[in-house]
Design an enzyme around this catalytic site. Structure first.
Site, PDB file in Angstrom:
ATOM      1  N   SER A  22      -4.491 -81.213  -7.233  1.00  0.00           N
ATOM      2  CA  SER A  22      -5.467 -81.624  -8.240  1.00  0.00           C
ATOM      3  C   SER A  22      -6.753 -82.230  -7.677  1.00  0.00           C
ATOM      4  CB  SER A  22      -4.810 -82.634  -9.185  1.00  0.00           C
ATOM      5  OG  SER A  22      -4.664 -83.880  -8.531  1.00  0.00           O
ATOM      6  N   SER A  56      -8.336 -77.875 -17.349  1.00  0.00           N
ATOM      7  CA  SER A  56      -9.254 -78.919 -16.886  1.00  0.00           C
ATOM      8  C   SER A  56     -10.704 -78.630 -17.263  1.00  0.00           C
ATOM      9  CB  SER A  56      -9.149 -78.985 -15.357  1.00  0.00           C
ATOM     10  OG  SER A  56     -10.234 -79.693 -14.826  1.00  0.00           O
ATOM     11  N   GLU A  92     -12.982 -79.078 -15.361  1.00  0.00           N
ATOM     12  CA  GLU A  92     -13.562 -78.499 -14.147  1.00  0.00           C
ATOM     13  C   GLU A  92     -13.805 -76.986 -14.347  1.00  0.00           C
ATOM     14  OE1 GLU A  92     -14.538 -80.205 -11.442  1.00  0.00           O
ATOM     15  OE2 GLU A  92     -14.780 -78.624  -9.956  1.00  0.00           O
ATOM     16  N   TYR A 141     -10.438 -74.917  -6.902  1.00  0.00           N
ATOM     17  CA  TYR A 141      -9.557 -75.571  -7.881  1.00  0.00           C
ATOM     18  C   TYR A 141      -9.900 -75.093  -9.297  1.00  0.00           C
ATOM     19  CZ  TYR A 141      -7.991 -79.304 -11.050  1.00  0.00           C
ATOM     20  OH  TYR A 141      -7.442 -80.003 -12.102  1.00  0.00           O
ATOM     21  N   GLY A 178     -20.189 -90.233  -2.216  1.00  0.00           N
ATOM     22  CA  GLY A 178     -21.005 -89.015  -2.136  1.00  0.00           C
ATOM     23  C   GLY A 178     -22.092 -89.031  -3.204  1.00  0.00           C
TER      24      GLY A 178
END
Ligand code: NAP
Ligand code: G4F
Length: 355
Positions: free
Chosen positions: A106, A147, A149, A171, A233
């Site tokens: 994940s 997700s 994402e 992913y 980041g």
């Protein structure tokens, strides 16, 4: 339309003209029970009186910390999403009414280092599990952990169930595959199979590598003098962050409906990483500018810049809405990490800062 697996058997008593609802406990199987969501979902299902099986993979040491407090109430089965036979055995043994497929690789950055393995776990793993259900117990209801994402380079804002996918990481690509194989098994075999498209959700049980926990733990370490700085980041990325405890309720609700449908689960508010940092550090009375550094090595090859979800359908159909808001979530996580570190210090252990 779908075979009913509701945990209620209705016994008619004709002489008195009324009926008695006799509750038969449901059986659920959770893959990924050792993860953040698996632990909250297991607690919820136990509270609802379910018999709960959890699938765990073999490891050289046991990673049961998140479920240690309920382990005695769970039935753990060894299995791995990479191994078809183990999934068949898990379904045959548990004979579940409901399967929640939460297991996956994940962590998005790792998916660039291990793209093939990510595809195997996170993508094909769902097909293996669906096949085991189809062949052994096709009346099982199936939940797939999809997700936000998958929206990646977003096609519209906010994102809802009709928004096109444009994944930006191996992913995300693997999750799109798992999402559509779930839709496909529903349409091909009439399985009660649904996907919850969940936006980022966090908690004190979140893995330390995810940005929310990295910030809450890092800020607590700095407050206690255990670290001097925190490297991050991209501070500009924006996420729709919710609380994991709220989101597992939505998973359960999706499997209690009359019809299998997919739902977006989100809070409807987005914040930047720097806002998360600001909130966490100021809760501890610290100015984050004094401690946070940007490390270019932590930038991603392709970033998802801004996610914002519309949970309108979930509110209308499931009656679901988030209870914990952003500020509350940040404080909950920071307070939990501060208390964790203080306990470790008082126990004479020296906490290892990961910042
Ligand atoms: P997590 O804390 O990383 O937990 C992942 C779980 O998957 C762990 O229990 C892990 O077991 C297990 N696992 C990994 N590979 C496996 C394999 N090959 N076979 C069996 N088990 C395996 O993730 P989470 O945050 O709870 O998320 C749960 C699910 O929701 C994941 O599928 C994730 O991709 C998805 N999701 C999460 C979010 C979020 O914001 N949290 C949002 C959308 C979707 P070990 O303990 O053995 O490593
Ligand atoms: O916390 P993150 O690593 O979560 P990300 O990549 O959004 O993925 C999480 O949410 C997905 C749902 O959308 C899940 F499907 C997935 O399994 C996982 O739970 O990163 C959030 C943002 C990113 O934009 C990242 O670039 O934070 C940014 N960030 C900035 N500094 C950082 C860091 N992320 C991490 N992990 N570490 C940093 O130092």
């Amino acid at each position: 339309m779908f075979p009913s697996v509701r945990a209620e058997a209705c016994l008619q008593l004709p002489s008195k003209g009324y009926s008695i609802i006799q509750r038969v406990p449901k059986t659920a199987l959770i893959t990924g029970i050792t993860g953040q969501d698996g632990s909250y979902l297991a607690e919820l299902l136990l509270q609802k009186g379910c018999r709960v099986f959890g699938m765990i993979r073999r490891s050289s040491y046991e990673k049961l910390d998140r479920i240690a407090h309920i382990e005695k109430d769970l039935e753990l089965i060894q299995g791995d999403l990479l191994d078809q036979n183990s999934l068949h055995n898990a379904i045959a043994l548990a004979r579940p009414d409901e399967v929640y497929n939460l297991a996956a690789m994940s962590f998005v950055p790792t998916s660039w280092n291990q793209p093939v393995l990510t595809g195997e776990f996170t993508g094909l793993g769902a097909t293996r599990l669906l096949e085991a259900i189809r062949q052994i117990k096709p009346d099982t209801r199936f939940y797939q952990a999809s997700s936000s994402e998958m929206f990646g380079k977003v096609r519209q804002t906010p994102q809802n169930e009709d928004t096109a996918f444009y994944p930006r990481s191996p992913y995300g690509v693997a999750k799109v595959y798992a999402h559509f194989i779930t839709v496909n098994y529903r349409e091909s075999y009439n399985l009660f199979a649904v996907s919850g498209i969940l936006f980022n959700h966090e908690s004190p049980r979140r893995g330390l590598e995810f940005v929310s926990r990295k910030i809450s733990y890092g800020a607590a370490c700095i407050k206690l003098g255990l670290a001097q700085s925190l490297s991050l980041g991209n501070l500009e990325a924006r996420r729709d962050w919710g609380y994991a405890g709220d989101y597992v309720r939505a998973m359960w609700l999706m499997l209690q409906q009359d019809r299998p449908e997919d739902f977006v689960i989100a809070t409807g508010a987005s914040h930047s990483v720097s806002e998360f940092v600001e909130s966490a550090f100021s809760h501890l009375g610290l100015d984050w500018h004094d401690y946070v550094k940007v490390d270019p090595k932590l930038l991603r090859p392709a970033e998802v810049h801004h996610l914002l979800g519309d949970h309108g359908k979930a509110e209308r159909v499931l009656g679901w809405k988030p209870e914990v808001r952003f500020e509350q979530l940040v404080k909950m996580m920071v307070d939990a990490d501060l208390a964790l570190l203080q306990r470790q210090i008082s126990a004479g252990n020296s906490p290892a800062p990961r910042v």
